[in-house]
Design an enzyme around this catalytic site. Structure first.
Site, PDB file in Angstrom:
ATOM      1  N   LYS A  67     -38.949  71.976 150.930  1.00 20.46           N
ATOM      2  CA  LYS A  67     -38.369  70.964 151.834  1.00 20.46           C
ATOM      3  C   LYS A  67     -38.856  71.156 153.270  1.00 20.46           C
ATOM      4  O   LYS A  67     -38.066  71.407 154.187  1.00 20.46           O
ATOM      5  CB  LYS A  67     -36.838  71.012 151.796  1.00 20.46           C
ATOM      6  N   THR A 118     -28.074  66.422 147.624  1.00 21.50           N
ATOM      7  CA  THR A 118     -27.005  66.106 146.661  1.00 21.50           C
ATOM      8  C   THR A 118     -25.718  66.881 146.951  1.00 21.50           C
ATOM      9  O   THR A 118     -24.665  66.566 146.414  1.00 21.50           O
ATOM     10  CB  THR A 118     -27.477  66.402 145.217  1.00 21.50           C
TER      11      THR A 118
HETATM   12  O1  C5P Z   1     -28.037  74.692 140.156  1.00 24.03           O
HETATM   13  P1  C5P Z   1     -28.270  73.251 140.451  1.00 24.03           P
HETATM   14  O2  C5P Z   1     -28.575  72.426 139.215  1.00 24.03           O
HETATM   15  O3  C5P Z   1     -27.211  72.641 141.312  1.00 24.03           O
HETATM   16  O4  C5P Z   1     -29.638  73.296 141.281  1.00 24.03           O
HETATM   17  C1  C5P Z   1     -30.199  72.200 141.884  1.00 24.03           C
HETATM   18  C2  C5P Z   1     -31.533  72.577 142.436  1.00 24.03           C
HETATM   19  O5  C5P Z   1     -32.085  71.414 143.022  1.00 24.03           O
HETATM   20  C3  C5P Z   1     -31.501  73.649 143.521  1.00 24.03           C
HETATM   21  O6  C5P Z   1     -32.668  74.438 143.353  1.00 24.03           O
HETATM   22  C4  C5P Z   1     -31.576  72.882 144.821  1.00 24.03           C
HETATM   23  O7  C5P Z   1     -32.280  73.578 145.811  1.00 24.03           O
HETATM   24  C5  C5P Z   1     -32.345  71.656 144.403  1.00 24.03           C
HETATM   25  N1  C5P Z   1     -32.100  70.446 145.182  1.00 24.03           N
HETATM   26  C6  C5P Z   1     -30.860  69.866 145.309  1.00 24.03           C
HETATM   27  N2  C5P Z   1     -30.698  68.735 146.076  1.00 24.03           N
HETATM   28  C7  C5P Z   1     -31.741  68.175 146.671  1.00 24.03           C
HETATM   29  C8  C5P Z   1     -33.017  68.733 146.523  1.00 24.03           C
HETATM   30  C9  C5P Z   1     -33.150  69.886 145.761  1.00 24.03           C
HETATM   31  O8  C5P Z   1     -29.902  70.371 144.725  1.00 24.03           O
HETATM   32  N3  C5P Z   1     -31.593  67.057 147.351  1.00 24.03           N
END
Ligand code: C5P
Length: 236
Positions: A67, A118
């Protein structure tokens, strides 16, 4: 577009672990079913490109999720460091000058603009004094990202439908905040805008990113299989 992405590449497994050893163990455990892995800040800080190169050499795809967010020249130089080493997706923040800088040097990688994390909810937006809805903000950022030459965006599954309908089939939409089961709020951890894998794909996501529901599961393959069944039933 969605139906031409192989099922094995629909779930991007987030390798949110501390070191290369754990990451490699996880890849070996999942690779019979999935062929797309995400390296994020936690793992990258431990061994830089070691795991990235290892995954690519093994024939899998890598989403490098650092990011990037800095002045345009710095982002440009950082993206250049990553380009042409086999990484498939790289993430940057969705601001115009950052996108412009990154697009010019992305080489053979696809560039994803992060819209709104998110883990961010409407109340977090209000706390920053913003009156827009998250859906509008995500849509606006995605539209700009596409106009400026990005290949896709990262967004929650809740905003996907409108983007897919209005911005076309070519846009990659990668959706984290995935939780399994009927009650997706169970085990949401720090994520606020969450949906199931099936809903994300049904709404138009091209890929889902899944971390803890797989990495912390007693039987990760069973979780992957269940999500893939939902995805296969939802893809159109
Ligand atoms: O464990 P979980 O399924 O919540 O992980 C989500 C992954 O997606 C993490 O590695 C996080 O850094 C990434 N992510 C996110 N939201 C975003 C972009 C990336 O949760 N907008």
């Amino acid at each position: 577009m969605n139906d031409i992405i192989p099922l094995k590449e629909r779930i991007i497994v987030a390798l949110d672990v501390n070191d290369a050893e754990q990451a490699k163990e996880l890849v070996k455990k999942c690779e019979s079913h999935t062929s797309y892995f995400k390296v994020g800040l936690q793992l990258f800080m431990s061994n830089w490109f070691e795991t990235v190169d290892w995954i690519v050499d093994r024939g899998h795809k890598v989403m490098l999720d650092l990011k990037f967010f800095d002045i345009p020249e710095t982002v440009k130089l950082a993206v250049e460091q990553v380009s042409n080493r086999g990484v498939s997706l790289v993430t940057i923040h969705g601001n115009d000058p950052i996108i412009r800088a990154a697009v010019s040097v992305r080489g053979d990688m696809k560039l994803l603009a992060v819209t709104v994390l998110t883990s961010f909810g409407e109340e977090d937006l209000r706390a920053m004094g913003m009156t827009q809805s998250i859906e509008d903000l995500v849509y606006f950022r995605a539209k700009r990202a596409l106009e400026l030459g990005c290949d896709g965006v990262v967004s929650s599954g809740l905003e996907v439908e409108r983007m897919r309908r209005d911005l076309g089939g070519k846009l990659l939409i990668v959706t984290p905040g995935i939780r399994p089961g009927a009650n997706v709020r169970d085990g949401s951890d720090d994520q606020k805008r969450i949906v199931t894998a099936g809903t994300a794909i049904k709404n138009g996501a091209s890929h889902v990113v899944v971390g803890r529901p797989i990495t912390k599961a007693d039987d990760p393959i069973r979780v992957i299989e269940q999500m893939q069944q939902e995805i296969a039933a939802s893809a159109n």
